[in-house]
Design a protein around this motif. Structure first.
Motif, mmCIF file in Angstrom:
data_model
loop_
_atom_site.group_PDB
_atom_site.id
_atom_site.type_symbol
_atom_site.label_atom_id
_atom_site.label_comp_id
_atom_site.label_asym_id
_atom_site.label_seq_id
_atom_site.Cartn_x
_atom_site.Cartn_y
_atom_site.Cartn_z
ATOM 1 N N PHE A 32 70.023 34.982 54.903
ATOM 2 C CA PHE A 32 70.887 35.511 53.847
ATOM 3 C C PHE A 32 70.338 36.818 53.294
ATOM 4 N N LEU A 33 69.006 36.842 53.087
ATOM 5 C CA LEU A 33 68.392 38.041 52.522
ATOM 6 C C LEU A 33 68.539 39.227 53.470
ATOM 7 N N ILE A 88 66.048 19.239 55.473
ATOM 8 C CA ILE A 88 66.813 20.155 54.614
ATOM 9 C C ILE A 88 65.991 21.361 54.131
ATOM 10 N N PRO A 89 64.737 21.164 53.672
ATOM 11 C CA PRO A 89 63.973 22.344 53.231
ATOM 12 C C PRO A 89 63.808 23.388 54.330
ATOM 13 N N LEU A 117 81.939 28.215 52.847
ATOM 14 C CA LEU A 117 81.802 27.679 51.487
ATOM 15 C C LEU A 117 80.480 28.130 50.870
ATOM 16 N N LEU A 118 79.415 27.999 51.665
ATOM 17 C CA LEU A 118 78.085 28.361 51.174
ATOM 18 C C LEU A 118 78.008 29.852 50.852
ATOM 19 N N LYS A 159 65.459 28.682 56.427
ATOM 20 C CA LYS A 159 66.032 29.489 57.500
ATOM 21 C C LYS A 159 67.282 30.226 56.993
ATOM 22 N N TRP A 160 68.101 29.463 56.257
ATOM 23 C CA TRP A 160 69.335 30.070 55.745
ATOM 24 C C TRP A 160 69.023 31.200 54.765
#
Lengths: 308, 315
Positions: free
Chosen positions: B71-72, B60-61, B282-283, B66-67
């Motif tokens: 996103f940035l 998960i980390p 959703l995220l 990566k996400w």
């Protein structure tokens, strides 16, 4: 741990500090609270209404017995006043009055249970967080801030997407949203109470931290907790209704008041007003009633604080 | 002043960071995961392949890092159910939600100021009590019930306004079919006026009994002049804060309104994604809407500090 300074401690006005209050005084204080509450007519009427509504939901099905499990497509959307169906029937052929009873049951059960769970969790987290302060408090409160920054309905749908809706999971979901506000409020109380003399006295006599929180901080925040719990019930019922309205509530044949509105919306163009008004008005009435009771209790407890 | 703003901004960034972590962890509890996306007939190989393709086999980390990196840079991944990137979906839907909420908020605040001031002037008279009671009832009315009442009355019974929001793709198209906007906006206005007018009333009652109001009266100013010349601007200060703090509440209301009227905004997008377990949407939407909320509250705090110098020195 060093006892923190007491910038927030109240000036002594010659009154006996609360910590020295003996048991009978404490009892009398609660009688005073009940007395002030009883003078508030709006709150009393609200309480009476809620008792009646609960009787309607839980005892009503014994008097007006209807099949709320099997659909009956031969009696769909009957007008109110049809023989045997005072409030008509809905799109699945369920008797609307009977539906209102079981829908009301769910709303009340889940609403009250979620509010209690949220209050329990929120009060404990808030009390410990405020009492210990420091890094743990900072981390917990930033998490609370973060979750509060997500608009309620968005957080609600996020949680609802994760679980399969049953009464139990709905209670947990609604409580997960509601405990945040309670935690903040009780933390504020704990921050103030931990500087009191009786807390310092209890500690100097060797009271462990958990004991101090549970025996001194929480009981002395009780008025804030109780008043907040009443408002929480109103909010929980609204939150549950919204979730059900959005189609993520209980699966049929179970329903709640919001779920009934979701069903009714499908027939809104047929002019089936009896599918919309009764459950909608019931939600509003319940929520208004709990809010009035909460206001009444807040006034009652504030009077207690003034007369201390 | 700059120190105050800097502190608030740092806090805000921290809160947004917490939001992303919380939401990311929550969404990894989605039942069935990849299997529910592919359906019951998917073979284990297909499931394994998509899992790897989406990077869901990593810890998960790592996935979070990566996400966040993506996103940035404005890359929020691809929708699972709609063949479109989350960023482009949000870019398409967000302005419409902002039109709905902005229009409703502006009307609601103006109405609330007028009603709240009137109530403060007539405080503790019959009119005031009636208005307080109505506000109480409106406040307790769920947004969707309010919407349904308006549909029942104005669309089904009297055929005055359509019950469907305009489905235009552009903002201009929304206003071109303006009659479709009436009921959604009215719903949101009615439920929020109740909230705002209570605050305006309370604030105006306080201000009307302040020393400066008494001084103005003593110098011969009429009640109207006291109200509009002196009290009004002080009443507006808490309203600014309230506006900022009510943003999460307004976005929640907008989601419900959008689902009632099938208004093609971000709330409708989010609702459909929740029903269909479309996890990237959703995220992405949660983070964007939370950022908007946080920015709103920071702006409100800063405006408050600008308007009322006492604030910035006390904190």
């Amino acid at each position: 741990m060093i006892v923190p300074e007491r910038p927030g401690a109240e000036p002594h006005d010659g009154a006996v500090p609360e910590s020295y209050a003996s048991a009978p005084q404490r009892g009398r204080r609660w009688i005073a609270v009940v007395g002030v509450f009883a003078q508030n007519r709006l709150a009393l009427v609200s309480a009476a209404f809620l008792v009646l509504f609960a009787l309607f939901c839980f005892i009503g099905p014994l008097v007006h017995s209807t099949d709320q499990v099997h659909t009956n497509l031969s009696i769909v959307n009957l007008q109110p006043g049809s023989p045997g169906h005072v409030l008509g029937t809905d799109g699945q052929g369920y008797d609307q009055l009977g539906r209102l009873m079981i829908g009301g049951q769910t709303s009340l059960e889940v609403g009250v249970a979620a509010a209690l769970l949220a209050t329990l969790v929120g009060a404990l987290v808030g009390a410990f967080s405020g009492f210990f302060g420091g890094v743990a408090d900072g981390v917990i409160m930033r998490c609370v801030d973060g979750m509060l920054a997500i608009p309620t309905v968005f957080l609600l749908l996020l949680l609802a997407a994760i679980v399969t809706p049953t009464k139990t999971t709905l209670v947990v979901i609604v409580a997960l949203i509601s405990w945040l506000v309670t935690a903040r409020l009780v933390r504020g109380e704990a921050l103030m109470l931990r500087t009191r003399d009786y807390v310092a006295a209890a500690r100097s006599m060797g009271s462990t931290s958990p004991r101090t929180v549970l025996r001194h901080i929480v009981p002395n925040s009780l008025s804030v907790i109780v008043v907040n719990a009443t408002f929480q019930v109103a909010d929980a019922i609204l939150v549950l209704a919204t979730l059900s309205y959005l189609g993520l509530g209980l699966a049929p044949p179970q329903t709640d008041l919001g779920g009934m509105l979701n069903d009714g919306m499908n027939y809104v163009y047929n002019g089936t007003w009896w599918l919309i008004w009764p459950p909608g008005v019931a939600i509003v009435a319940i929520v208004v009633a709990f809010n009035f009771i909460g206001d009444g209790m807040r006034d009652a407890f504030e009077v207690r604080l003034q007369r201390r | 002043m700059i120190g105050y703003i800097a502190r608030r901004v740092v806090q805000a960034v921290l809160v947004v960071f917490v939001v992303t972590v919380v939401v990311f962890i929550l969404l990894h509890q989605l039942p069935g995961g990849v299997r529910s996306m592919l359906g019951k007939t998917a073979t284990p190989q297909q499931v394994a392949q998509l899992t790897q393709q989406l990077g869901l086999d990593k810890p998960i980390p790592v996935q979070y890092g990566k996400w966040l990196g993506g996103f940035l840079q404005g890359n929020m991944g691809y929708s699972i159910t709609q063949n479109q990137s989350v960023a482009s979906l949000i870019a398409e839907r967000l302005p419409k939600t902002l039109v709905l909420t902005g229009l409703s908020l502006a009307i609601a605040v103006l109405l609330a100021i007028v009603l709240g001031l009137l109530q403060a002037v007539w405080r503790n008279k019959a009119v005031d009590y009636v208005m307080t009671f109505v506000a109480f009832v409106f406040y307790a009315t769920p947004t969707f019930f309010m919407g349904l009442i308006l549909v029942l009355l104005f669309a089904v019974k009297w055929h005055l306004f359509p019950a469907q929001a305009p489905q235009a793709t552009s903002i201009g198209g929304l206003f071109a079919a303006g009659s479709g906007l009436v009921l959604p906006v009215a719903t949101l206005v009615l439920v929020s006026v109740a909230l705002f007018s209570r605050y305006v009333r309370a604030s105006a009652v306080d201000e009307l009994t302040e020393d400066y109001a008494r001084t103005a009266r003593a110098k011969g100013a009429g009640e109207t002049r006291v109200l509009f010349g002196h009290v009004l601007r002080n009443v507006l200060i808490p309203v600014v804060t309230l506006l900022g703090l009510s943003l999460p509440w307004v976005f929640s209301g907008a989601l419900v309104v959008e689902s009632v009227f099938n208004y093609p905004g971000m709330g409708l997008l989010f609702w459909q994604a929740a029903v269909q377990h479309d996890y990237p949407i959703l995220l992405g939407v949660t983070v964007i809407i939370s950022v908007a909320t946080v920015i709103g509250s920071v702006l409100a705090d800063i405006t408050y500090a600008v308007l009322d110098p006492r604030v910035r020195y006390s904190s």
